[in-house]
Design a protein around this motif. Structure first.
Motif, short mmCIF file in Angstrom:
data_model
loop_
_atom_site.label_atom_id
_atom_site.label_comp_id
_atom_site.label_asym_id
_atom_site.label_seq_id
_atom_site.Cartn_x
_atom_site.Cartn_y
_atom_site.Cartn_z
N SER A 289 38.10 41.80 42.45
CA SER A 289 38.72 40.75 43.26
C SER A 289 40.08 41.15 43.79
N GLY A 290 40.66 42.21 43.23
CA GLY A 290 41.93 42.69 43.73
C GLY A 290 41.81 43.74 44.82
N THR A 291 40.59 44.05 45.25
CA THR A 291 40.40 45.06 46.28
C THR A 291 40.41 44.45 47.68
N ALA A 292 40.54 45.29 48.67
CA ALA A 292 40.54 44.83 50.06
C ALA A 292 39.18 44.31 50.50
N TRP A 293 38.12 44.66 49.74
CA TRP A 293 36.77 44.24 50.14
C TRP A 293 36.38 42.88 49.57
N ALA A 294 37.19 42.33 48.69
CA ALA A 294 36.83 41.07 48.03
C ALA A 294 36.82 39.92 49.03
N THR A 295 35.91 38.99 48.82
CA THR A 295 35.85 37.82 49.69
C THR A 295 37.01 36.87 49.38
N ARG A 296 37.31 36.04 50.34
CA ARG A 296 38.37 35.04 50.15
C ARG A 296 38.04 34.11 48.99
N ALA A 297 36.75 33.87 48.76
CA ALA A 297 36.35 33.01 47.65
C ALA A 297 36.82 33.56 46.33
N LEU A 298 36.94 34.89 46.23
CA LEU A 298 37.44 35.51 45.00
C LEU A 298 38.96 35.63 45.02
N ARG A 299 39.52 36.08 46.15
CA ARG A 299 40.96 36.35 46.21
C ARG A 299 41.78 35.08 46.11
N GLU A 300 41.28 33.98 46.68
CA GLU A 300 42.08 32.75 46.74
C GLU A 300 41.52 31.64 45.87
N GLY A 301 40.28 31.78 45.40
CA GLY A 301 39.66 30.67 44.69
C GLY A 301 39.58 30.83 43.19
N ALA A 302 40.27 31.84 42.64
CA ALA A 302 40.16 32.10 41.20
C ALA A 302 40.77 30.96 40.39
N ALA A 303 40.14 30.66 39.27
CA ALA A 303 40.61 29.59 38.40
C ALA A 303 41.85 30.05 37.64
N PRO A 304 42.74 29.13 37.25
CA PRO A 304 43.97 29.52 36.55
C PRO A 304 43.71 30.14 35.19
N ASP A 305 42.54 29.88 34.60
CA ASP A 305 42.27 30.42 33.26
C ASP A 305 41.53 31.74 33.30
N GLY A 306 41.52 32.40 34.46
CA GLY A 306 40.96 33.73 34.51
C GLY A 306 39.82 33.86 35.50
N PRO A 307 39.38 35.10 35.74
CA PRO A 307 38.31 35.34 36.70
C PRO A 307 36.97 34.84 36.19
N PRO A 308 36.04 34.54 37.10
CA PRO A 308 34.70 34.10 36.68
C PRO A 308 33.87 35.28 36.20
N SER A 309 32.80 34.98 35.49
CA SER A 309 31.88 36.02 35.00
C SER A 309 30.68 36.06 35.93
N LEU A 310 30.84 36.69 37.09
CA LEU A 310 29.81 36.70 38.10
C LEU A 310 28.69 37.68 37.76
N PHE A 311 27.50 37.37 38.26
CA PHE A 311 26.37 38.29 38.14
C PHE A 311 26.57 39.48 39.07
N ARG A 312 26.97 39.21 40.28
CA ARG A 312 27.34 40.23 41.25
C ARG A 312 28.60 39.77 41.97
N VAL A 313 29.39 40.72 42.45
CA VAL A 313 30.60 40.40 43.20
C VAL A 313 30.32 40.70 44.67
N PRO A 314 30.31 39.69 45.53
CA PRO A 314 30.02 39.94 46.94
C PRO A 314 31.23 40.55 47.65
N LEU A 315 31.15 41.83 47.95
CA LEU A 315 32.19 42.50 48.72
C LEU A 315 31.79 42.50 50.19
N LEU A 316 32.76 42.37 51.08
CA LEU A 316 32.49 42.29 52.51
C LEU A 316 32.92 43.60 53.15
N VAL A 317 31.95 44.32 53.75
CA VAL A 317 32.22 45.65 54.28
C VAL A 317 31.58 45.81 55.66
#
Length: 412
Positions: A289-317
């Protein structure tokens, strides 16, 4: 004792709802659709979804209605669904794509207003929460998958309210199960070991390319072959799981095979590993989620108690398809690409098209689903390939009466 009751009890304790064990999530979803939707009902769903799910909906005798989606996560955008469409659907089916939650609070409110069921497809979202509440507890029913986590390759659940409803669904499930076969049980048990061995010995590239050359893969592309004339003929027998089995079983031929005690025992052991799996996924999501390819849903929507445990991380390329081919050279085969969207794939004969397909088309064409358990390898490979990040175009003129909602805050 009902079939799979020990596994179901483990899942019941986990999410706090009555659970029915099934050999697969697709069978669980079929049970829910048959139980809560009358034949001919119209089901609102995201077009960025596995084609198997489309065929499960058709097998249940229902009409798939494709919704507008968010360009940041591929899930239904409730605010972009026209009011005329809301008034003409009979159920809503979520996706929780890659584990990113649907806007379930808004969808539940809409469904309650309309008096229609909300069915949660939680196959990707066994570790996802919204406002501290687990996905799978918002809807009328929820289908879960074990094959997406802890390398189980089989097993699912249908979560419902009430013991009476659970018992009704157990009877319906038992009528749909096919007899146990020792050979199938052995294959189900050994498949995770074989997959792990291929990865450990760095054989992903030669194995994958050999399978393609020998035509051992059931999909020639991201989508399976539609076989439209044959599919149209199956509609005359719907609702019928048997009529649609050639499509529903793709990639999982034992999706409704009764598992023996040995397979169920192995699944119990793997379920005990689930929390550790989810913890490792959170760590991988934090890196990606800290990479340039991360979606806005990850970069801006993370919960205050930490990152989610996703099955896959949708990167936009950019140039995603060519990039996927090159990633094989790095020992990575990226699955779970849902392109083209289901309405483009199936056509109006089998799926009512979205009133605004642009976001789904863009998202499906640019998404690279990254395994968070391989986060460092993914980042290194994309860096070496000089992968360019993509950002969805901002519409200058929204559809009348619609709006694009911001990403849902992600839970853990």
């Amino acid at each position: 004792m009902p079939y799979g009751s020990r596994l179901a009890a483990v899942m019941t304790r986990r999410i706090g709802r009555e659970c029915v064990y099934t050999p697969s999530a697709r069978l669980a979803l079929y049970l829910a659709l048959r139980r809560w939707c009358r034949p001919g009902a119209r089901v609102l769903m995201s077009p960025v979804n596995d084609d198997v799910i489309l065929f499960v909906v058709l097998a249940a005798g229902l009409r798939p209605v494709q919704a507008p989606v968010s360009p940041w996560d591929g899930n239904i955008d409730p605010a972009a669904v026209p009011e005329s469409m809301w008034r003409n659907v009979d159920a809503v089916l979520t996706t929780n794509l890659y584990g990113i939650p649907d806007r379930v609070v808004e969808l539940r409110r809409r469904c309650d207003q309309l008096g229609i069921p909300l069915i949660e497809d939680a196959a990707h979202a066994i570790g996802t929460h919204v406002d501290g509440q687990p996905i799978g507890t918002f809807g009328t029913a929820a289908a879960f998958s074990l094959s997406k986590h802890v390398a189980a390759t089989a097993g699912g659940f249908l979560a419902v309210d009430g013991a009476r409803t659970r018992r009704e669904l157990e009877l319906l499930r038992d009528d749909l199960l096919t007899p146990r076969r020792l050979r199938a049980d052995l294959a189900t048990t050994l498949r995770p070991l074989a997959r792990s061995t291929v990865r450990t010995l760095h054989l992903v590239r030669p194995v994958w390319r050999t399978m393609r050359r020998l035509d051992l893969l059931e999909r020639d592309d991201f989508r399976m072959a539609l076989h439209a004339p044959r599919l149209a003929g199956s509609a005359r027998r719907a609702p019928s799981l048997a009529a649609y089995e050639p499509w529903v079983r793709v990639d999982l031929h034992g999706f409704r095979s009764r598992h023996g005690a040995f397979v169920r025992g192995q699944l119990e052991l793997r379920m005990a590993l689930l929390d550790g799996d989810l913890t490792r996924r959170r760590a991988g999501v934090a890196l990606l989620s800290g990479t340039a390819w991360a979606t806005r849903a990850l970069r801006e929507g993370a919960a205050p108690d930490g990152p989610p445990s996703l099955f896959r991380v949708p990167l936009l390329v950019h140039d995603r398809d060519a990039l996927l081919e090159r990633l094989v050279n790095h020992g990575m085969v990226a699955g779970y690409v849902y392109d083209p969207p289901l309405d483009d794939y199936a056509g109006a004969e089998f799926a009512e098209p979205s009133p605004d397909p642009s976001a789904a088309r863009w998202f499906a064409a640019h998404t690279l689903p990254a395994d968070p358990l391989l986060a460092r390898r993914v980042i290194n490979a994309l860096t070496r390939e000089r992968a360019a990040p993509a950002r969805p175009p901002v519409p200058t003129t929204p559809l009348p009466g619609t709006a694009t909602t911001p990403p849902t805050p992600l839970g853990q």
